[in-house]
Enzyme design. Structure first.
Site, mmCIF file in Angstrom:
data_model
loop_
_atom_site.group_PDB
_atom_site.id
_atom_site.type_symbol
_atom_site.label_atom_id
_atom_site.label_comp_id
_atom_site.label_asym_id
_atom_site.label_seq_id
_atom_site.Cartn_x
_atom_site.Cartn_y
_atom_site.Cartn_z
ATOM 1 N N ASP A 162 0.858 -1.164 0.000
ATOM 2 C CA ASP A 162 0.000 0.000 0.000
ATOM 3 C C ASP A 162 0.909 1.233 0.000
ATOM 4 O O ASP A 162 2.127 1.140 0.162
ATOM 5 C CB ASP A 162 -0.953 -0.030 1.211
ATOM 6 C CG ASP A 162 -2.166 0.858 0.990
ATOM 7 O OD1 ASP A 162 -3.188 0.645 1.644
ATOM 8 O OD2 ASP A 162 -2.101 1.761 0.113
HETATM 9 C C1 GLC Z 1 -4.323 4.258 -0.173
HETATM 10 C C2 GLC Z 1 -5.195 3.096 0.233
HETATM 11 C C3 GLC Z 1 -5.272 2.008 -0.797
HETATM 12 C C4 GLC Z 1 -5.126 2.612 -2.179
HETATM 13 C C5 GLC Z 1 -3.722 3.157 -2.287
HETATM 14 C C6 GLC Z 1 -3.450 3.819 -3.644
HETATM 15 O O1 GLC Z 1 -3.627 4.760 0.923
HETATM 16 O O2 GLC Z 1 -4.964 2.486 1.483
HETATM 17 O O3 GLC Z 1 -6.525 1.332 -0.610
HETATM 18 O O4 GLC Z 1 -5.349 1.626 -3.163
HETATM 19 O O5 GLC Z 1 -3.422 4.095 -1.256
HETATM 20 O O6 GLC Z 1 -4.219 4.958 -3.772
#
Ligand code: GLC
Length: 733
Positions: free
Chosen positions: A263
């Site tokens: 993430d």
């Molecule tokens: C965010 C979220 C995740 C998302 C990623 C990219 O912090 O936790 O669900 O897909 O970043 O945007």
């Protein structure tokens, strides 16, 4: 490209090039625009890191993508294409209801259709992978991201997880109009301590395996190409560095051979969790755990080369990770067609087209949950109805993660009801965001537009409208920006100014329908005392207003059921139906007994339970009949009821089947959903509804952590919600 060619390509790549493939930046590193969807991370990215990056997130637009891809491939030493990834959670430009609402439909086809539409629109806009489905099990209404999940139940989430992946990928994500699916957030992100986002998750291995892992497994069985690691520590180990979770569970046991992406900044955050001394150690731990792509930090880019040259990391681990990234690109056909479906003409035709809007409206109608109705609904067109409340004109109803959509495209209640031809007046009555206040949303700031000096006048106008109307529909709830990532809330009551509005209106007109907009269960105790009907519409998406009109006026009766319990009070949270007996079961006949599992000040039961929802008609259930009372291992038995529409109008019922393992080698939940069927019956119509029960359904992790079904007595319940007592017993030998 043949696998052998991929291996040859890997063999030709320099160490720097290989490390580059594991970096994912966002559009701020390229010409064109992007949407930062996570915390700003250190900007120590070198020119080489960008030039040799393997993927990019949140860059969209056919022209934009094609231009960036072309420039990138020209500069790249082996002309390896980028993968364009983005968060398409409940729609790209045509937005469907939030996933929690889709779970309320108890109809995975709603989710599959939404994913298909999203894939068509997003792929035309150049997106090749979506960071969806989010299948985290959620049982804590304080956590803002419950809106992204399909709820508290293991089985319901698993069914939806598979449907969403199939919707995005079809039978081959390489095909036109399809995109790769990335199941997230692995694992158990939905159970943060205290409901506070990013917090530690403490779960027994048995609870993790029985309750939290099945939905991810279902997404992988459906072929999800990627898995995203979760921000949280699981039993104090950050997921991105959790070898047991990523290699033992995900790759060995679940057999996942695809790509693991962190993430946003989660690899660097291993350091902030205090589980790595510095970014270099974080990089080592993450690569050893099998996290392939580093989203938005320099850990891999700046330290993997050093770690390999110092002999602290085996280059084989790097090669494995890079090969999985190359294989991802190959599964998407990017070596042959690096632009995939990016097409400006298709973009213009598909985004918000009539067919997609119609599908979004039909989906929304299936997600609304009727919690109370004394007969005030459905409305009649000739009735004079005052639609009152801050949501009457609101267009921020598309959900916190609809970051590529435009709120202005949404149909408000006023627009939907007016277009439907309702005899209606509209008054705001109070503000959704208090005058002068503001809420930081996922990608924009929402500021209260009202003036404090107008507050009283606005309220009086609303009360006057209520007085002159036959009925009132009060349109209230939490703001869209109060849900989603980093939106944990300790108070889940309805805002005071909205309760005041309700109370003032009730003084002049008791015929009140409350329509609730939310991204989570809210505390509806006060609302329940004054409302003659309560309809939960969640965040209904682009066609929210038109869907609401058709349901309120009875063109389509409501058919949703709660995918998540609505607590009596936040003090109950986490509250969910599949709880445990405890050694001192609460005796409802004697709540005064002290020494039993109960609260002294509130009931144990949620205000509205999982699976609950009314329609505009009534249904009766026969007793449960079983084809036999003994299930032989490897065999099956049937459990049936006769369902009858005993009301005066056509309606839908979600017949739910729960099973209780009466005694196990460990304590077993009081019941667990094992099947559901959604039916539409005309008045007077009846239908036999049968479920097949198999040994597989009865499996759990026993005292020795073996996933087996234990012999013994089982109770099967079939009814309208998780409280049904309509039951029969069978034994497994
Ligand atoms: C965010 C979220 C995740 C998302 C990623 C990219 O912090 O936790 O669900 O897909 O970043 O945007």
């Amino acid at each position: 490209m043949e696998q052998q060619k991929l291996l040859e390509l890997l063999g030709e790549m320099s160490l720097d090039e290989k490390i580059g493939q594991l970096f994912q930046g966002n559009g701020s590193f390229y010409e064109g625009d992007s949407i930062a969807t996570g915390p700003a991370s250190e900007q120590g990215f070198s020119e080489q890191t960008i030039r040799e990056a393997g993927s990019v997130l949140s860059v969209v637009g056919a022209g934009n993508v094609k231009q960036i891809q072309k420039a990138h491939m020209e500069k790249h030493p082996h002309h390896i294409p980028l993968v364009f990834m983005a968060d398409i959670i409940n729609g790209y430009r045509t937005v469907f209801p939030i996933p929690l609402a889709q779970g309320a439909a108890f109809n995975p086809q709603v989710a599959k259709t939404g994913a298909q539409v999203a894939a068509k629109e997003a792929s035309a806009a150049g997106v090749q992978v979506t960071f969806s489905p989010m299948v985290d099990l959620v049982r804590d209404a304080r956590w803002g991201r419950v809106m992204e999940s399909t709820g508290e139940d293991v089985y319901l989430n698993s069914v939806y997880a598979g449907a969403l992946v199939e919707g995005y990928q079809g039978d081959d994500p390489k095909k036109p109009g399809k995109i790769g699916a990335c199941v997230k957030h692995f694992a158990a992100y939905g159970a943060p301590t205290a409901g506070r986002d990013y917090n530690n998750v403490e779960l027994s291995e048995r609870t993790l395996r029985d309750d939290y892992l099945p939905a991810y497994e279902a997404a992988l069985r459906a072929g999800a190409l990627l898995v995203m690691t979760s921000f949280n520590t699981l039993n104090r180990i950050p997921s991105s560095a959790n070898k047991w979770l990523m290699r033992q569970v995900l790759r060995e046991e679940m057999g996942f051979k695809g790509t693991v992406i962190s993430d946003w900044a989660a690899i660097e955050e291993i350091m902030y969790h205090g589980a790595a001394m510095d970014r270099k150690e974080a990089a080592r731990l993450a690569l050893e755990a099998g996290t392939d792509i580093d989203m938005m930090t320099t850990c891999y880019a700046n330290y993997l080369k050093e770690l390999i040259e110092e002999g602290k990391v085996d280059e084989k681990l790097l090669d494995e990770a890079v090969l999985r990234v190359l294989e991802l690109k190959n599964k998407l056909g990017l070596f042959e067609n690096p632009f995939k479906d990016a097409d400006e003409e298709a973009e213009k035709e598909l985004l918000l087209c009539a067919d997609h809007r119609e599908k979004a409206k039909e989906a929304a109608k299936e997600t609304f949950v009727l919690l109370e109705n004394n007969g005030i609904l459905p409305l009649k067109k000739e009735e004079k109805v005052a639609f009152i409340g801050p949501y009457t004109e609101e267009k921020a109803i598309i959900g916190a993660w609809s970051i590529f959509a435009r709120e202005e495209d949404a149909v408000s209640i006023e627009e939907g009801v007016t277009a439907y031809g309702g005899n209606a007046i509209f008054e705001k009555g109070c503000e959704l965001i208090s005058e002068g206040a503001s809420i930081q949303g996922m990608n924009r700031l929402y500021t209260g537009t009202g003036m404090a000096e107008n507050r009283e006048k606005k309220l009086l106008k609303a009360v006057k409208a209520a007085k002159e109307a036959d009925k009132v529909v009060l349109c209230i709830g939490e703001h869209m920006a109060q849900t989603g990532e980093a939106a944990s809330r300790g108070d889940i009551t309805i805002p005071e100014n909205q309760i005041t509005l309700l109370e003032k209106i009730a003084e002049v007109n008791q015929n009140i329908v409350v329509m609730l907009f939310s991204g989570r269960p809210l505390d509806l105790r006060k609302v329940k005392t004054l409302a003659k009907a309560i309809l939960v519409v969640w965040m209904p998406g682009t066609e929210g207003g038109s869907a609401i009109a058709e349901v309120l006026y009875g063109e389509t009766p409501p058919s949703g059921k709660l995918p998540m319990s609505f607590p009596y009070a936040v003090g109950q949270v986490p509250v969910f139906y599949s709880e445990f007996h405890t050694g001192r079961r609460m005796d409802p006949a004697h709540p005064e007994n002290r020494f039993q599992s109960r609260y002294m000040d509130i009931p144990n039961e949620p205000l509205y339970p999982f699976g609950y929802g009314l329609s505009y008609t009534e249904f009766s259930y026969s007793v449960v009949t079983l084809s036999k009372t003994e299930l032989i291992r490897g065999g099956e038995l049937k459990a049936s009821v006769l369902l009858k529409n005993v009301g005066k109008s056509r309606g839908s019922e979600v017949v739910q089947m729960y099973i209780r393992d009466d005694v196990g080698s460990v304590a077993r939940p009081v019941r667990e959903l094992k099947g559901f069927q959604k039916l539409w019956l005309n008045a007077g119509e009846e239908k036999e509804v049968s479920f097949t029960i198999t040994e597989d359904m009865l499996k759990f992790h026993d005292i020795n952590m073996n996933n087996i079904a234990e012999a013994g007595k089982f109770t099967v319940f079939i009814g309208s919600d998780s409280r049904t007592q309509n039951q029969a017993e069978f034994v497994l030998k």
